[in-house]
Every structure is written in structure tokens, then in C-alpha cells.
Design a protein around this motif. Structure first.
Motif, PDB file in Angstrom:
ATOM      1  N   LYS A   1      39.910 111.876 -10.396  1.00 30.64           N
ATOM      2  CA  LYS A   1      40.652 110.612 -10.419  1.00 30.64           C
ATOM      3  C   LYS A   1      41.997 110.778  -9.715  1.00 30.64           C
ATOM      4  O   LYS A   1      42.458 109.881  -9.013  1.00 30.64           O
ATOM      5  CB  LYS A   1      40.847 110.142 -11.859  1.00 30.64           C
TER       6      LYS A   1
ATOM      7  N   ARG B   1      41.390 110.693  -5.892  1.00 32.11           N
ATOM      8  CA  ARG B   1      41.175 109.330  -5.392  1.00 32.11           C
ATOM      9  C   ARG B   1      42.470 108.541  -5.383  1.00 32.11           C
ATOM     10  O   ARG B   1      42.771 107.814  -4.434  1.00 32.11           O
ATOM     11  CB  ARG B   1      40.121 108.625  -6.249  1.00 32.11           C
ATOM     12  N   GLU B   2      43.252 108.692  -6.443  1.00 27.62           N
ATOM     13  CA  GLU B   2      44.464 107.883  -6.573  1.00 27.62           C
ATOM     14  C   GLU B   2      45.526 108.266  -5.559  1.00 27.62           C
ATOM     15  O   GLU B   2      46.198 107.411  -4.988  1.00 27.62           O
ATOM     16  CB  GLU B   2      45.022 108.016  -7.991  1.00 27.62           C
TER      17      GLU B   2
ATOM     18  N   TYR C   1      47.694 110.771 -15.643  1.00 24.68           N
ATOM     19  CA  TYR C   1      46.637 111.777 -15.534  1.00 24.68           C
ATOM     20  C   TYR C   1      47.179 113.176 -15.843  1.00 24.68           C
ATOM     21  O   TYR C   1      46.507 113.988 -16.493  1.00 24.68           O
ATOM     22  CB  TYR C   1      46.018 111.754 -14.139  1.00 24.68           C
TER      23      TYR C   1
END
Length: 313
Positions: free
Chosen positions: A160, A163-164, A179
Motif C-alpha cells: 500500500k 502504491r501511495e 501506514y
């Protein structure tokens, strides 16, 4: 023999990455990172190891950033006189306050790691004080062994992040902070890995880490900067060893006691400040951890046979 200690700032980290990968620093940096408070980035372990192949091990580094790693494969983490053997999966937390040595032992090692500065998780944005978190406590050994299911869970968080950080979302760094916090809280709920004692090289390792911590205090660059670690007890507590053990290790490897080592480095810095700055003696004494100018003057004269003023003139 005591290993040479290499200092790694965040800037040097990227310069080294550019050197070994051939990729320009600007391409390694995520878009818009300079517009944010602090710094954050994420890397693939296998790709990183491949880029620095022919290096047998990472050196004992001074790191100017925090690091969280998901390690999948055999490796070893060394903290002062303790070694943690990683056979399969582990979550490793690193703080600038505690140096460690990480040695990959598996050609197929993979996983991910992220780096960030304390400003990235500044309390006003994250709600936490990094140095108050148990996971980054100087006395701990924050390596957590994982089963495959736990490692897969953590890998999803890293994915994640990947991707972010590549997205154009305006508030992506707020998400990335969340995160990072998720990883921290995941680790704090786990039990630490079992540590093993390895006496054959523990003494040299303790000596290396002591010198690493000592050198972190220098150079003194401002009259407002003050040494945080001043006594043998301070260093022993940071390394999580008994002060007698620290003294014994230093004596074996350098012939000096801990106090003698600290005093010698303080005198070295005092001479530099007296000759190369216009700070008054009181300011220099304060920076070097002396509450009274007289104490500094007596210390300096005992070590050099000169008063600070006489040495400066």
C-alpha cells in the motif's frame, strides 16, 4: 581490531544508492517529497542487495533516519553483545539512537524497508512522540520473528505504501504516516525475538558500537548544542550492557577505559572549539556537558597541562 565506522546521513544514503545503482538521486526521490515536512521513502530489499552485491555486509552505520524492514529470508541482526538469528521472516525497527549490524545470509533474501526522519512523524501530524515509543527504546532489541501469515499481512502494508507514494493524491503523505504507524503498532504487539549470546566477537562488537555512539555526539556545531551522553553509565545504558562489561570490552580492544575514551574525545573537540570558534569559554563548557566553567577548566588543564584560555592564545 575495531572496524572503521562509516557515518550515513540521509543525503549520503541517496548518494550511495546513486553510486551503486547508476540511477540519479532525483529519480530515487518520490515526487513532491521536498514539499512535505520531513522525509519518507520505501525500497525493495532484493533490489537493494542486488545493487550493492559484492559487499559482504552492511557496516555499523550512523543513521540519521528511522527504518522499518520486513525481512524474508535468512539473515542476522547484531546489537552490542547480542545477536538475533533470522531464519525465515522478521520485522526490524531501527532508530538513529541505536546502531546495529545487519548481515544478509540468503541469496534469495527479499522484502521491503522504509526510511523516514523524525520530522515526518512529527507529533502535531502523527499524534506520537517517536522517542517515547517502546519499539524505539534504546534498551530494546526490536527484531520480531514472524510466521508466513504475519509476514504476508505486513507485506500488504508495504505494498500500500508503494502504491501511495507513486500516486498523485494530494494527501498521500498523511496516508503514508498512517501506514508507518500501523507498522509500529503491529510491532509493539509482538514479542521480541530471542537473542543469543556470541562471546567470540561480542567484545569487538561492543567496542565498535560504543565508538559509534561516541562519534554521534560530534562535531559540536552550535553553542546551543550539548552532549547528551557524558558518562560510561550513559553509554552502557544506551547499549543495554553492564558498565563493567563495556569497560572490559574497551580495555581488551583499545587498551583504554570507557571514561578515558570519552575524556579523550571531549578534549579533542574542546581543542577544536577553542581554536576554530569565537565562542566564550562558558559556551564551550556548556556544549561539552560541564555545568560549571571551573569544572571544564580543571578538566582541560588536567588533560593538557594548559588552561583553556592559555591554549586558545
Amino acid at each position: 581490531m575495531v572496524k572503521n565506522i562509516k557515518s550515513t546521513s540521509l543525503e549520503e544514503f541517496y548518494k550511495e544508492a546513486e553510486k551503486f545503482t547508476g540511477i540519479h538521486i532525483n529519480k530515487l526521490l518520490p515526487p513532491g517529497i521536498n514539499k512535505e515536512i520531513g522525509h519518507f521513502n520505501i525500497f525493495d530489499i532484493a533490489e537493494t542487495i542486488e545493487s550493492v552485491k559484492r559487499k559482504a555486509a552492511m557496516p555499523y552505520n550512523r543513521r540519521a533516519y528511522y527504518k522499518i524492514s520486513l525481512i524474508r529470508g535468512k539473515s542476522r541482526a547484531e546489537y552490542a553483545d547480542k545477536i538475533i538469528e533470522i531464519e525465515k521472516n522478521a520485522l526490524l525497527f531501527a532508530t538513529p539512537k541505536v546502531p546495529y549490524h545487519w548481515i544478509p545470509l540468503d541469496k534469495k533474501l527479499h522484502g521491503n524497508f522504509c526510511i523516514f526522519t523524525d520530522e515526518f512523524l512529527i507529533k502535531s501530524k502523527s499524534g506520537v512522540e517517536l522517542d517515547e515509543l517502546p519499539i524505539f527504546s534504546p534498551g530494546g532489541f526490536p527484531v520480531f520473528l514472524l510466521n508466513d501469515a504475519e509476514a504476508d499481512e505486513i507485506n500488504l502494508i508495504f505494498n500500500k505504501m508503494k502504491r501511495e507514494i507513486a500516486s498523485d493524491y494530494t494527501y498521500k503523505y498523511d496516508l503514508l504516516r498512517n501506514y508507518v504507524l500501523e507498522l509500529i503498532h503491529y510491532g509493539q504487539k509482538l514479542q521480541p525475538a530471542v537473542t543469543a549470546q556470541h562471546s567470540f566477537n561480542a567484545s569487538a562488537r561492543v567496542t565498535s558500537l560504543f565508538i559509534e555512539l561516541l562519534e554521534r555526539q560530534f562535531p559540536i556545531e552550535s553553542p546551543d548544542q550539548k552532549l547528551k551522553l557524558r558518562s560510561a553509565k550513559d553509554y552502557a545504558e544506551r547499549l543495554a550492557v553492564h558498565v563493567n562489561h563495556l569497560n572490559k570490552a574497551l580495555k581488551e580492544n583499545t587498551g583504554k577505559t570507557t571514561t578515558a575514551f570519552i575524556s579523550s574525545r571531549i578534549i579533542q573537540e574542546a581543542k577544536i572549539l577553542l581554536k576554530q570558534t569565537d565562542w566564550n569559554i562558558s559556551e564551550i563548557a556548556y556544549c561539552l556537558g560541564f555545568e560549571e566553567v571551573a569544572h571544564f577548566s580543571n578538566f582541560f588543564k588536567k588533560q593538557t597541562s594548559f588552561t583553556p584560555l592559555a591554549f586558545r592564545s
